[in-house]
Design a protein around this motif. Structure first.
Motif, PDB file in Angstrom:
ATOM      1  N   VAL A  60       0.816  -1.226   0.026  1.00  0.00           N
ATOM      2  CA  VAL A  60       0.025  -0.003  -0.132  1.00  0.00           C
ATOM      3  C   VAL A  60       0.986   1.116   0.116  1.00  0.00           C
ATOM      4  N   GLU A  61       2.036   1.241   0.695  1.00  0.00           N
ATOM      5  CA  GLU A  61       2.821   2.356   0.823  1.00  0.00           C
ATOM      6  C   GLU A  61       3.341   3.038  -0.425  1.00  0.00           C
ATOM      7  N   PHE A  62       3.593   2.396  -1.544  1.00  0.00           N
ATOM      8  CA  PHE A  62       3.813   3.148  -2.604  1.00  0.00           C
ATOM      9  C   PHE A  62       2.943   2.809  -3.971  1.00  0.00           C
ATOM     10  N   LYS A  63       1.654   2.603  -3.466  1.00  0.00           N
ATOM     11  CA  LYS A  63       0.473   2.478  -4.312  1.00  0.00           C
ATOM     12  C   LYS A  63       0.409   3.700  -5.399  1.00  0.00           C
ATOM     13  N   ASP A  64       0.427   4.867  -4.901  1.00  0.00           N
ATOM     14  CA  ASP A  64       0.274   6.059  -5.722  1.00  0.00           C
ATOM     15  C   ASP A  64       1.354   6.186  -6.727  1.00  0.00           C
ATOM     16  N   GLN A  65       2.559   5.967  -6.038  1.00  0.00           N
ATOM     17  CA  GLN A  65       3.987   6.116  -6.685  1.00  0.00           C
ATOM     18  C   GLN A  65       4.032   5.138  -7.994  1.00  0.00           C
ATOM     19  N   PHE A  66       3.627   3.886  -7.900  1.00  0.00           N
ATOM     20  CA  PHE A  66       3.479   2.946  -8.576  1.00  0.00           C
ATOM     21  C   PHE A  66       2.555   3.068  -9.618  1.00  0.00           C
ATOM     22  N   GLU A  67       1.469   3.453  -9.405  1.00  0.00           N
ATOM     23  CA  GLU A  67       0.432   4.016 -10.363  1.00  0.00           C
ATOM     24  C   GLU A  67       1.039   4.926 -11.441  1.00  0.00           C
ATOM     25  N   ALA A  68       1.783   5.970 -10.781  1.00  0.00           N
ATOM     26  CA  ALA A  68       2.236   7.136 -11.678  1.00  0.00           C
ATOM     27  C   ALA A  68       3.397   6.295 -12.483  1.00  0.00           C
ATOM     28  N   LEU A  69       3.971   5.414 -12.177  1.00  0.00           N
ATOM     29  CA  LEU A  69       5.054   4.727 -12.914  1.00  0.00           C
ATOM     30  C   LEU A  69       4.427   4.067 -14.046  1.00  0.00           C
ATOM     31  N   ALA A  70       3.106   3.295 -13.959  1.00  0.00           N
ATOM     32  CA  ALA A  70       2.466   2.679 -14.683  1.00  0.00           C
ATOM     33  C   ALA A  70       1.883   3.550 -16.031  1.00  0.00           C
ATOM     34  N   LYS A  71       1.484   4.869 -15.580  1.00  0.00           N
ATOM     35  CA  LYS A  71       0.975   5.638 -16.402  1.00  0.00           C
ATOM     36  C   LYS A  71       2.157   6.233 -17.369  1.00  0.00           C
ATOM     37  N   GLN A  72       3.464   6.393 -16.666  1.00  0.00           N
ATOM     38  CA  GLN A  72       4.645   7.071 -17.473  1.00  0.00           C
ATOM     39  C   GLN A  72       5.017   5.916 -18.618  1.00  0.00           C
ATOM     40  N   LYS A  81      -1.111  -1.496 -21.745  1.00  0.00           N
ATOM     41  CA  LYS A  81      -2.246  -0.919 -20.873  1.00  0.00           C
ATOM     42  C   LYS A  81      -1.821  -1.532 -19.555  1.00  0.00           C
ATOM     43  N   ILE A  82      -1.612  -0.896 -18.415  1.00  0.00           N
ATOM     44  CA  ILE A  82      -1.542  -1.592 -17.069  1.00  0.00           C
ATOM     45  C   ILE A  82      -2.497  -1.363 -16.342  1.00  0.00           C
ATOM     46  N   ASN A  83      -3.159  -2.413 -15.715  1.00  0.00           N
ATOM     47  CA  ASN A  83      -4.214  -2.039 -14.561  1.00  0.00           C
ATOM     48  C   ASN A  83      -3.450  -2.689 -13.242  1.00  0.00           C
ATOM     49  N   ILE A  84      -3.770  -1.822 -12.249  1.00  0.00           N
ATOM     50  CA  ILE A  84      -3.194  -2.048 -10.907  1.00  0.00           C
ATOM     51  C   ILE A  84      -4.228  -2.097  -9.825  1.00  0.00           C
ATOM     52  N   GLU A  85      -4.167  -3.346  -9.338  1.00  0.00           N
ATOM     53  CA  GLU A  85      -5.021  -3.399  -7.906  1.00  0.00           C
ATOM     54  C   GLU A  85      -4.283  -3.787  -6.664  1.00  0.00           C
ATOM     55  N   THR A  86      -4.438  -2.810  -5.713  1.00  0.00           N
ATOM     56  CA  THR A  86      -3.307  -3.027  -4.423  1.00  0.00           C
ATOM     57  C   THR A  86      -4.537  -3.479  -3.265  1.00  0.00           C
ATOM     58  N   VAL A  87      -3.902  -4.416  -2.554  1.00  0.00           N
ATOM     59  CA  VAL A  87      -4.836  -4.990  -1.614  1.00  0.00           C
ATOM     60  C   VAL A  87      -3.793  -5.171  -0.393  1.00  0.00           C
ATOM     61  N   GLY A  88      -3.671  -4.548   0.706  1.00  0.00           N
ATOM     62  CA  GLY A  88      -2.950  -4.848   1.741  1.00  0.00           C
ATOM     63  C   GLY A  88      -3.268  -4.176   3.107  1.00  0.00           C
ATOM     64  N   GLY A  89      -2.281  -4.143   3.997  1.00  0.00           N
ATOM     65  CA  GLY A  89      -2.647  -3.679   5.442  1.00  0.00           C
ATOM     66  C   GLY A  89      -3.747  -4.834   6.003  1.00  0.00           C
ATOM     67  N   GLY A  90      -4.759  -4.321   6.739  1.00  0.00           N
ATOM     68  CA  GLY A  90      -5.638  -5.059   7.342  1.00  0.00           C
ATOM     69  C   GLY A  90      -6.279  -6.119   6.419  1.00  0.00           C
ATOM     70  N   SER A  91      -6.651  -5.743   5.048  1.00  0.00           N
ATOM     71  CA  SER A  91      -6.827  -6.767   4.326  1.00  0.00           C
ATOM     72  C   SER A  91      -6.036  -7.989   3.919  1.00  0.00           C
ATOM     73  N   ASP A  92      -6.614  -9.169   3.711  1.00  0.00           N
ATOM     74  CA  ASP A  92      -6.038 -10.256   3.903  1.00  0.00           C
ATOM     75  C   ASP A  92      -5.623 -10.743   1.951  1.00  0.00           C
TER      76      ASP A  92
END
Length: 443
Positions: A60-72, A81-92
């Motif tokens: 989760v910590e680098f979700k925004d930066q990772f999505e920015a990389l994907a757009k670049q 085309k890159i689709n990113i789904e992030t599931v972390g922290g309290g989620s399993d």
């Protein structure tokens, strides 16, 4: 999209007991980034046609930066085309990934832990030995994801953890952090902070987030089990039993953490631990790793620049050390088209081996790289600098928790520690249950 997914349903995967865990993640999150690119063609990768890469990841910590990389990356590679789904922290994450595969909605790139995960997912992992990233990986970083001579995962980065501490509070309390090498030293620091907590504005010296089973069962446990398994994840993976050779010191560490913690410790989750308590100067210490820096910086930028890592030692055995290892690996799904598999490899190579990728890894992701060819002088945040210093000076122990039986670290050890913290079990009972469950899982 439907045709792409239907091709993947044929793999018929339904894996039970997934061991993937959120090793370094914050908050509860399940986010999907569908890029603006329009996938108007098929996914077979012919000239002018769009290849889609679906990435399902936990950090989760680098979700925004990772999505920015994907757009670049999309801007530089118009047929991807890159689709990113992030599931972390309290989620399993592990359960969510299992659901993805069982439903046929399989990602092209996903995360695996160590040898336990590799064994479970081996039929759904592409051999990445031919990638440039695998060729550039630092010695030892591929071990946990290599099976039968095949590299089945590429390391995220190198991470380390210990007791994160607030340097300003330590200075005000008159504590020299450089002298803290043993559990006894750590306990003395906690006592000093506790005696001055009112003048220091502390709720308590420590925040033990015992609600998060991965914090206690995986990370705390690893600090006292790594020496038992000679810092060798494969030795832990192959072991039929666990002895708790250093169980007395493990108990002492949990006792220190709990006695001087904001209470009730079993109710503290990651968000309360880091965002509410530590980042706001309400506690001076908490067990976490360098991955928490972006979260702390987003809450309190000034405090984030004045923090460091203390050891979690075994007195007389691993004094002055922190555990350092690879938190997770990128796996590539072989069940997609040839074009999807190749595009996935190309993306990971871009991330870790190109000059622009390296810049992003260091400056945007704030990673300690697990690959050669990086200017490590550009490691910028104080926690990552500490990890790199511990690492280069040889003051580290290994990560063996990825070799635990599936689910044992959290669902057995972490759950039993919760009972101990609540006064519902003795430490002897914690060890007995954990030993028995380990042996049962390894029969």
């Amino acid at each position: 999209m439907l045709n792409k997914r239907m091709k993947k349903i044929g793999s018929g995967i339904l894996l039970a007991g997934l061991t993937l865990t959120t090793l370094a993640a914050c908050g509860n999150a399940s986010e999907t980034n569908n890029s603006a690119a329009d996938a108007s063609g098929t996914d077979e990768g012919a000239s002018g046609e769009v290849v889609e890469i679906d990435i399902f990841q936990f950090k989760v910590e680098f979700k925004d930066q990772f999505e920015a990389l994907a757009k670049q990356y999309e801007a530089e590679n118009e047929n991807v085309k890159i689709n990113i789904e992030t599931v972390g922290g309290g989620s399993d994450y592990g359960a969510a990934l299992k659901s993805k595969f069982s439903s046929g909605n399989e990602p092209d790139i996903y995360n695996i832990g160590g040898p336990e995960d590799v064994t479970m997912w081996v039929d759904n992992l592409t051999d990445l030995s031919d990638t440039e990233a695998a060729n550039q990986a630092l010695e030892g970083t591929l071990t946990g994801a290599t099976k039968d001579g095949k590299v089945l995962g590429l390391p995220y980065n190198i991470e380390g953890y210990g007791v994160v501490y607030n340097k300003a509070i330590f200075e005000e309390a008159g504590i020299d952090a450089t002298t803290i090498k043993t559990l006894t030293d750590l306990e003395e620091a906690a006592k000093t902070l506790d005696s001055k907590k009112e003048e220091l504005g502390l709720d308590a010296p420590f925040a033990l987030a015992a609600k998060e089973l991965w914090i206690t069962g995986l990370h705390s446990g690893n600090a006292f089990l790594n020496a038992e398994f000679d810092n060798d994840v494969m030795k832990a993976f192959d072991s039929k039993t666990v002895e708790f050779k250093y169980g007395e010191q493990f108990q002492k560490y949990i006792d220190i953490s709990n006695k001087y913690s904001v209470q009730p410790a079993n109710s503290l989750d990651y968000s309360q631990q880091i965002e509410q308590l530590f980042s706001n100067g309400k506690v001076a210490m908490t067990q976490q790793g360098n991955w928490v820096y972006p979260t702390i910086a987003s809450v309190n930028p000034e405090l984030a620049e004045n923090i460091g890592l203390l050891p979690i030692p075994i007195d007389g055995v691993t004094e002055g050390t922190i555990p350092v290892g690879v938190p997770m690996y990128w796996g590539v799904n072989p069940n997609g088209s040839e074009a999807e598999v190749q595009a996935s490899k190309d993306f990971l190579d871009y991330l870790y081996t190109t000059e622009e990728g390296k810049r992003i890894v260091l400056e945007d992701f704030k990673f300690v790289p697990a690959y050669k060819g990086y200017d490590t002088e550009k490691i910028s945040d104080p926690l990552s600098k500490d990890v790199y210093t511990y690492y280069t000076e040889g003051n580290t122990t290994g990560w063996v928790f990825m070799g635990y039986p599936a689910g044992w670290g959290e669902q057995t050890l972490g759950a039993e520690i919760q009972k101990y913290v609540a006064g519902e079990a003795t430490w002897a009972e914690v060890e007995d249950v954990a030993k028995t469950k380990w042996a049962e899982e390894r029969e």
